[in-house]
Design a protein around this motif. Structure first.
Motif, PDB file in Angstrom:
ATOM      1  N   ARG A  68      -9.214  22.064   2.994  1.00  0.00           N
ATOM      2  CA  ARG A  68      -8.021  20.880   2.861  1.00  0.00           C
ATOM      3  C   ARG A  68      -8.295  20.116   4.169  1.00  0.00           C
ATOM      4  N   ILE A  69      -8.219  18.689   3.814  1.00  0.00           N
ATOM      5  CA  ILE A  69      -8.421  17.970   4.901  1.00  0.00           C
ATOM      6  C   ILE A  69      -7.038  16.925   4.994  1.00  0.00           C
ATOM      7  N   PRO A  70      -6.544  16.484   5.948  1.00  0.00           N
ATOM      8  CA  PRO A  70      -5.335  15.593   6.095  1.00  0.00           C
ATOM      9  C   PRO A  70      -5.576  14.038   5.748  1.00  0.00           C
ATOM     10  N   VAL A  71      -4.668  13.583   5.222  1.00  0.00           N
ATOM     11  CA  VAL A  71      -4.694  12.017   4.606  1.00  0.00           C
ATOM     12  C   VAL A  71      -4.000  11.178   5.736  1.00  0.00           C
ATOM     13  N   GLU A  72      -4.697  10.530   6.696  1.00  0.00           N
ATOM     14  CA  GLU A  72      -4.086   9.706   7.785  1.00  0.00           C
ATOM     15  C   GLU A  72      -3.677   8.276   7.465  1.00  0.00           C
ATOM     16  N   VAL A  73      -4.378   7.822   6.321  1.00  0.00           N
ATOM     17  CA  VAL A  73      -4.522   6.577   6.121  1.00  0.00           C
ATOM     18  C   VAL A  73      -3.928   6.168   4.706  1.00  0.00           C
ATOM     19  N   ASP A  74      -3.342   4.742   4.288  1.00  0.00           N
ATOM     20  CA  ASP A  74      -3.080   4.688   3.090  1.00  0.00           C
ATOM     21  C   ASP A  74      -4.323   4.822   2.030  1.00  0.00           C
ATOM     22  N   SER A 121       0.733  -1.239   0.048  1.00  0.00           N
ATOM     23  CA  SER A 121      -0.002  -0.007  -0.045  1.00  0.00           C
ATOM     24  C   SER A 121       0.712   1.421   0.022  1.00  0.00           C
ATOM     25  N   SER A 122       0.190   2.441  -0.332  1.00  0.00           N
ATOM     26  CA  SER A 122       0.790   3.510  -0.413  1.00  0.00           C
ATOM     27  C   SER A 122       0.034   5.007   0.015  1.00  0.00           C
ATOM     28  N   ARG A 123       0.907   5.884   0.301  1.00  0.00           N
ATOM     29  CA  ARG A 123       0.093   7.172   0.453  1.00  0.00           C
ATOM     30  C   ARG A 123       0.946   8.280   0.087  1.00  0.00           C
ATOM     31  N   LEU A 124       0.577   8.793  -1.042  1.00  0.00           N
ATOM     32  CA  LEU A 124       1.444   9.656  -1.650  1.00  0.00           C
ATOM     33  C   LEU A 124       1.033  10.987  -1.716  1.00  0.00           C
ATOM     34  N   ARG A 125      -0.204  11.478  -1.057  1.00  0.00           N
ATOM     35  CA  ARG A 125      -0.619  12.905  -0.854  1.00  0.00           C
ATOM     36  C   ARG A 125      -1.011  12.967   0.493  1.00  0.00           C
ATOM     37  N   ALA A 126      -0.613  14.169   0.979  1.00  0.00           N
ATOM     38  CA  ALA A 126      -0.672  14.341   2.625  1.00  0.00           C
ATOM     39  C   ALA A 126      -2.023  14.880   2.893  1.00  0.00           C
ATOM     40  N   GLU A 127      -2.687  15.535   1.774  1.00  0.00           N
ATOM     41  CA  GLU A 127      -4.223  16.048   2.139  1.00  0.00           C
ATOM     42  C   GLU A 127      -4.924  16.084   0.877  1.00  0.00           C
ATOM     43  N   ARG A 128      -6.142  16.331   1.000  1.00  0.00           N
ATOM     44  CA  ARG A 128      -7.079  16.297   0.082  1.00  0.00           C
ATOM     45  C   ARG A 128      -8.077  17.883   0.180  1.00  0.00           C
ATOM     46  N   VAL A 129      -8.693  18.084  -0.990  1.00  0.00           N
ATOM     47  CA  VAL A 129      -9.383  19.289  -1.008  1.00  0.00           C
ATOM     48  C   VAL A 129     -10.898  18.896  -1.186  1.00  0.00           C
ATOM     49  N   ILE A 130     -11.900  19.374  -0.519  1.00  0.00           N
ATOM     50  CA  ILE A 130     -13.309  19.080  -0.446  1.00  0.00           C
ATOM     51  C   ILE A 130     -13.690  19.804  -1.667  1.00  0.00           C
TER      52      ILE A 130
END
Length: 380
Positions: free
Chosen positions: A219-225, A201-210
């Motif tokens: 902007r919200i944080p990405v805390e999982v893969d 698995s991977s997590r290549l972006r630290a945040e997302r935009v609603i």
């Protein structure tokens, strides 16, 4: 209606409307109460449903007018609500996953066994004509002995359409725990339980935009893969490769393909109740669409709860806690395999539920109605 099985709904977010459309007015059940952390939301929902009370969560869990709690909260609250319902001697049927962690899911199942109440869990889309027609085709030998399968779910992320997508990127979220239950439940129906997994698995972006609603642009944080791939080893020897991702844009891959000795079966999106099942047999020159031959016709969210209530000593619930526990362990094992870099054998199993015969909407929950109102399903 006086003898109908009484349902209390906890959690009135986006998915609740689909459940209420199915359950309100169905002769086998009666929605008696709703609750949400937002009291104004529960009041608004209750105002549109004659005879339904808006309660606090604790009031609903302890209400003598509720037989089964429908748990539609976010994943992080699934276990707490389930344990609260069980603690008051009530059955619980919830949205997937069964709990945010495997330990919490085991706790829910153990508590239900001690209390002698039933546990059911979505997804119930796999009980529709799509997956069930595919299952019937496999049982009829249309592709010979199944050898391997692929399962693919690719989307750019739910923040594009969901006004409050935060929970998709926190513990209990991510593409596998969010969408994986549809695919894994389908695979158990089609190929049987899983004995071991290997994941990456991977997590290549630290945040997302609603992208929609009152919080557009936040902007919200990405805390999982946000991308998970793996290999599933089924008990009967078949192998499945699975990919679930919030990092892609689109794919041409079939949601599920099952390959056998003499043919390949393309299974429609397991997040839908219907869809075309296509068969390509050895020697053919093109795919052939199979007519629906099994499953709940025109299925909708909540049919799994009706099926759960219709279960008895002759048939276990199809959307059962046991299946949900096995699906959750499969998913958490894939994530752990990725983190630890090793193959992991599972400790749970689940028999494929009984196939669903071709059943029209008029007959949904018919067994529950005939059995009479408030009898609880057998503990899952």
């Amino acid at each position: 209606m006086g003898d109908a099985h009484r349902i209390g709904v906890v959690g009135l977010g986006v998915i609740s409307r689909a459940y209420l459309d199915t359950l309100v007015g169905h002769p086998a059940v009666r929605v008696t109460a709703v609750a949400d952390l937002d009291a104004s939301r529960s009041a608004a929902v209750a105002a549109g449903l004659p005879g339904v009370l808006a309660l606090t969560v604790e009031e609903l869990l302890s209400s003598p007018d509720v037989d089964t709690v429908l748990n539609l909260t976010t994943p992080g609250a699934h276990a707490d609500i389930a344990l609260g319902a069980i603690g008051h001697g009530k059955n619980v049927y919830g949205e997937k996953p069964l709990a945010a962690t495997l330990a919490d899911a085991h706790a829910v199942m153990a508590a239900a066994a001690r209390a002698g109440v039933g546990v059911g869990c979505a997804p119930d889309t796999v009980l529709g004509t799509g997956v069930q027609t595919a299952r019937a085709a496999l049982a009829a030998g249309s592709i010979g002995r199944p050898l391997f399968a692929s399962a693919v779910m690719v989307t750019p992320g739910h923040e594009r359409w969901h006004p409050h997508p935060d929970f998709y990127y926190t513990e209990g979220g991510g593409p596998l725990l969010d969408m994986g239950p549809y695919y894994l439940a389908s695979l158990v129906h089609l190929l049987g339980p899983v004995r071991a997994v290997t994941g990456a698995s991977s997590r290549l972006r630290a945040e997302r935009v609603i992208g929609s609603g009152p919080r557009t642009g936040e902007r919200i944080p990405v805390e999982v893969d946000s991308h998970v791939s793996g290999v599933l080893e089924h008990v009967d020897g078949a192998l499945t490769t699975i990919t679930t991702s919030f990092d892609g844009v689109a794919t041409t891959a079939s949601p599920i393909e099952v390959h056998g000795e003499v043919g390949t079966l393309a299974v429609p999106d397991p997040n839908r109740f219907d869809g075309d099942v296509r068969l390509f047999e050895l020697g053919d020159t093109q795919w052939r669409t199979l007519p629906p031959s099994a499953g709940y016709v025109d299925g909708a969210r909540g049919v799994g709860l009706l099926d759960f209530l219709a279960a008895d000593g002759q048939r276990a619930p199809r959307a059962s806690g046991d299946l949900a526990l096995h699906v959750l362990e499969t998913m958490t094992a894939l994530l752990r395999s990725s983190a630890e870099g090793r193959r992991i054998e599972l400790t749970t199993s689940a028999r494929p539920p009984a196939p669903v015969p071709l059943t029209t909407a008029e007959d949904w929950g018919g067994a529950a109605e005939e059995r009479g109102g408030r009898a609880a399903p057998s503990p899952a």
